[in-house]
Design a protein around this motif. Structure first.
Motif, PDB file in Angstrom:
ATOM      1  N   ASP A 223      -7.474   5.443   1.098  1.00 45.70           N
ATOM      2  CA  ASP A 223      -5.865   5.601   0.139  1.00 45.70           C
ATOM      3  C   ASP A 223      -5.690   4.832  -0.849  1.00 45.70           C
ATOM      4  O   ASP A 223      -4.857   3.956  -1.305  1.00 45.70           O
ATOM      5  N   ASP A 224      -4.028   4.053   0.964  1.00 45.51           N
ATOM      6  CA  ASP A 224      -3.245   3.339   0.937  1.00 45.51           C
ATOM      7  C   ASP A 224      -3.461   3.479   2.026  1.00 45.51           C
ATOM      8  O   ASP A 224      -2.695   2.678   2.699  1.00 45.51           O
ATOM      9  N   PRO A 225      -3.848   2.030   2.723  1.00 50.90           N
ATOM     10  CA  PRO A 225      -4.230   1.446   3.677  1.00 50.90           C
ATOM     11  C   PRO A 225      -2.882   0.377   4.382  1.00 50.90           C
ATOM     12  O   PRO A 225      -2.599   0.649   5.549  1.00 50.90           O
ATOM     13  N   VAL A 226      -2.295   0.039   3.302  1.00 52.63           N
ATOM     14  CA  VAL A 226      -0.701  -0.828   3.787  1.00 52.63           C
ATOM     15  C   VAL A 226      -0.242   0.387   3.192  1.00 52.63           C
ATOM     16  O   VAL A 226       0.921   0.151   4.852  1.00 52.63           O
ATOM     17  N   ALA A 227       0.597   1.194   3.056  1.00 51.70           N
ATOM     18  CA  ALA A 227       1.403   2.582   3.444  1.00 51.70           C
ATOM     19  C   ALA A 227       0.945   3.090   4.732  1.00 51.70           C
ATOM     20  O   ALA A 227       2.124   3.622   5.589  1.00 51.70           O
ATOM     21  N   PHE A 228      -0.639   3.622   4.782  1.00 53.26           N
ATOM     22  CA  PHE A 228      -0.948   4.289   6.137  1.00 53.26           C
ATOM     23  C   PHE A 228      -0.139   3.545   7.101  1.00 53.26           C
ATOM     24  O   PHE A 228       0.610   3.807   8.139  1.00 53.26           O
TER      25      PHE A 228
END
Length: 243
Positions: A223-228
């Motif tokens: 869903d949010d690779p960067v935030a993860f």
């Protein structure tokens, strides 16, 4: 942070998936940390192997050892999170830190009933139809660069009943007392099922904290690779800075 200080990171995938689940995180972190993603028994390249938590622990342990950098930060999602909790119990000397992603719900009691029902249903459905549905869903929901490695690796539907049968009824917040390393409970904000016990899991460990990925669901790393990836990076840096 120097290369010597950087903790190695081992990623452990969720139900039916494989190491390909972590392709966005490997790409984001490999320049800073020694990284590896495993295929659990019965999944991906280990599709022909029989599932067991004991075998899963050995796969994770071998991955930590192969990086050759000492104890590792282990990042486990869903099924992989519960397998990582078992790794923390059995191989505490090889664990530098633990990220539980989508794996902070008790697998005991009434919560497990629908999952036992689903595990019994899966073998009755054609695997090619299940795979086609998964391909369609992932491509509809996520960019190709996020999910194509997962799609190429295929799905371990044949392993799901055995894996869930062993995990269901086995884990709750009390499992956290076996974890000797710091813990990050990293959940999608909208993952109401698998974050249902996050407060209890966090209270059960003196060095655990909770972080949420805004607007993300159970597959928060899709869903949010960067935030993860950033959350994992910060936690790894914290481990390095705290020795």
């Amino acid at each position: 942070m120097t290369a010597v200080d950087a903790p190695p990171i081992v990623f452990v995938h969720g139900t039916r998936f494989s190491a390909g689940q972590w392709s966005p995180q490997l790409a984001a972190l490999r320049d800073e940390f020694p990284v590896s993603a495993v295929d659990l028994p019965g999944h991906g390249s280990r599709s022909a192997e029989a599932w067991s938590l004991k075998a899963a622990v050995e796969v994770v342990s071998d991955a930590v050892e192969s990086l050759g950098c000492g104890p590792a930060l282990v990042v486990g999602h869903s099924l992989g999170g519960y397998a990582s909790l078992e790794f923390a119990r059995v191989r505490p000397e090889r664990l530098r830190g633990l990220v539980l992603a989508g794996a902070s719900a008790s697998t005991r009691g009434a919560w497990a009933v629908p999952y036992r029902w689903a595990a019994g249903l899966v073998p009755r459905l054609p695997a090619d139809r299940l795979a086609g549905w998964n391909d369609w869903l992932l491509r509809r929901m996520y960019p190709a660069e996020v999910v194509e490695a997962t799609i190429r690796s295929g799905y371990a539907f044949h392993t799901l009943p055995a894996a869930w049968d062993e995990v269901l009824g086995r884990f709750d917040a009390d499992a956290m007392r076996h974890v000797k390393a710091p813990v990050l409970i990293l959940n999608g904000e909208k993952d109401s099922v698998f974050r249902s016990g996050e407060a209890e899991f966090a209270r059960a460990h003196p060095r655990a904290r909770v972080e949420l990925i805004p607007r993300a669901g159970h597959l928060a790393n899709f869903d949010d690779p960067v935030a993860f990836s950033e959350a994992v990076r910060r936690f790894a840096q914290h481990l390095s800075n705290s020795g």
